[in-house]
Scaffold this active site. Structure first.
Site, PDB file in Angstrom:
ATOM      1  N   ASP A   1       0.815  -1.214   0.000  1.00 49.50           N
ATOM      2  CA  ASP A   1       0.000   0.000   0.000  1.00 49.50           C
ATOM      3  C   ASP A   1       0.856   1.275   0.000  1.00 49.50           C
ATOM      4  OD1 ASP A   1      -2.123  -1.852   0.471  1.00 49.50           O
ATOM      5  OD2 ASP A   1      -1.839  -1.658   2.641  1.00 49.50           O
TER       6      ASP A   1
ATOM      7  N   GLU B   1     -11.566  -0.160  -2.829  1.00 47.10           N
ATOM      8  CA  GLU B   1     -10.710   0.441  -1.785  1.00 47.10           C
ATOM      9  C   GLU B   1      -9.566   1.192  -2.471  1.00 47.10           C
ATOM     10  OE1 GLU B   1      -9.370  -2.976   0.487  1.00 47.10           O
ATOM     11  OE2 GLU B   1      -8.155  -3.745  -1.151  1.00 47.10           O
TER      12      GLU B   1
HETATM   13  O1  FUB Z   1      -3.041  -3.588   3.613  1.00 46.54           O
HETATM   14  C1  FUB Z   1      -4.310  -3.859   4.124  1.00 46.54           C
HETATM   15  C2  FUB Z   1      -5.348  -3.572   3.107  1.00 46.54           C
HETATM   16  O2  FUB Z   1      -5.126  -4.370   1.952  1.00 46.54           O
HETATM   17  C3  FUB Z   1      -5.343  -2.172   2.576  1.00 46.54           C
HETATM   18  O3  FUB Z   1      -5.842  -1.225   3.464  1.00 46.54           O
HETATM   19  C4  FUB Z   1      -6.106  -2.384   1.343  1.00 46.54           C
HETATM   20  O4  FUB Z   1      -6.104  -1.315   0.460  1.00 46.54           O
HETATM   21  C5  FUB Z   1      -5.455  -3.626   0.791  1.00 46.54           C
HETATM   22  O5  FUB Z   1      -4.266  -3.337   0.108  1.00 46.54           O
END
Ligand code: FUB
Length: 344
Positions: free
Chosen positions: A32, A244
């Site tokens: 991320d 997301e």
């Molecule tokens: O790294 C945890 C979660 O996985 C992140 O917040 C999301 O965007 C995904 O990458």
């Protein structure tokens, strides 16, 4: 792997950058990556993936991260310095577990780290921590940002000096538990509360930040993602709807909102005329990577644009990822050339 101890508080490690689709660092797992140019260098704020004894499930419980490290690079092809631990869950009074994807912003010489974590009731909130320099260490505010929920914060600074917080993520990110900013839990499964396939998809959220960068200055609003006909993307449109990983950059006077489509694994984007949107869907920036999650950031360094992203090359395990970067190109018409992480 070399060690350099230029900071009295934190151990720093440096690796030679393997720019262009190789892991940027190999000594810890990272994911991320939110990249920014601060003080003339590239700073990267990733999640710090770790193995823990939490069982894998559809809510992402096995992404059980406990701290953040900050990385810097003098330039895209120079060594990557790990500035050590910048914030630990133990030092966040309101947080219990799961330090997921963070972002950072600078204002008036202070640095702000925005991060999601589950609170003592297992509800994701977004917190902020402050430092005097981009590498931290960051000191967390005692409470989460008032009215915050869900995860994956991203902060965009507009040319007029306004800062906007984007956030949200469905399934394990809990966005489906909210309507009109109110918590309305409807079940514990990842898709409980997701609208029917022919209904409007859940949209990411935006709120302008307060002058002190510590609160939202307004109630969060939907960031509308539209198709070419001007209709909101539908919940059943899994190849295009928001899942997301919100990110915003500005190019040639236009706002580009990019995000992960989650279960179809693309980084997609839309273009709009305001930081609030609406954004009209354009296509994919990044095709699926190795591993389930796909999460990115886009930053301009000198006269080139770069995509930061992650995959699972080092571990082949979905929750133990490694950050990477590559160049990103805008075509003459403003469209972004799709990057294929396998072939490019
Ligand atoms: O790294 C945890 C979660 O996985 C992140 O917040 C999301 O965007 C995904 O990458």
């Amino acid at each position: 792997l070399a060690s350099c101890n230029s900071s009295p508080q934190k151990e720093e490690t440096a690796e030679t950058s393997k720019f262009q689709h190789d892991p940027l660092v190999t000594h810890i797992y990272t994911a991320d990556p939110s990249a920014h140019v601060f003080e003339g260098k590239i700073y990267v704020y990733p999640s710090h993936d770790v193995e823990s004894d939490v069982k894998e499930d559809d809510m992402g419980s096995h992404f059980n991260m406990m701290d953040y490290h900050v990385f810097s690079m003098e330039s895209p092809d120079s060594e990557v310095v790990d500035h050590g631990k910048a914030l630990d869950v133990e030092d966040i009074p309101w947080a219990e577990r799961q330090l997921w994807a963070p972002d950072a912003a600078e204002k008036d010489g202070k640095y702000y780290l925005y991060f999601p974590a589950k609170d003592k009731d297992d509800i994701f909130r977004i917190g902020v921590a402050i430092a005097d320099n981009p590498a931290g260490p960051f000191k967390a505010e005692p409470e989460a940002i008032k009215g915050s929920y869900s995860m994956d914060p991203a902060v965009f600074k507009d040319d007029d000096g306004s800062y906007y917080l984007y956030f949200g993520g469905i399934w394990g990110g809990q966005l489906q538990q909210y309507r009109d900013n109110n918590y309305q839990p409807v079940g514990k499964g990842p898709t409980d509360g997701i609208p029917a396939d022919n209904e409007m998809a859940l949209m990411p959220k935006i709120a302008k930040l307060s002058g002190d960068m510590l609160q939202m200055a307004e109630a969060p609003k939907d960031v509308m993602l539209l198709d070419a006909e001007g209709n909101p993307l539908l919940a059943g449109d899994n190849e295009r709807r928001f899942f997301e990983a919100a990110w915003v950059h500005k190019y040639d006077g236009k706002y580009y909102f990019s995000y992960s489509t989650g279960d179809t694994h693309f980084i997609a984007y839309g273009i709009g005329d305001s930081p609030y949107g609406p954004f009209t869907y354009q296509g994919n920036i990044l095709n699926p990577v190795q591993g389930w999650t796909n999460h990115h950031s886009i930053v301009k360094f000198q006269d080139k644009w770069f995509l930061f992203y992650h995959d699972t090359e080092l571990s082949d395990k979905t929750h133990l990822r490694n950050i990477k970067m590559t160049e990103l190109k805008h075509n003459a018409d403003g469209a972004i050339e799709t990057i294929d992480p396998i072939k490019d």
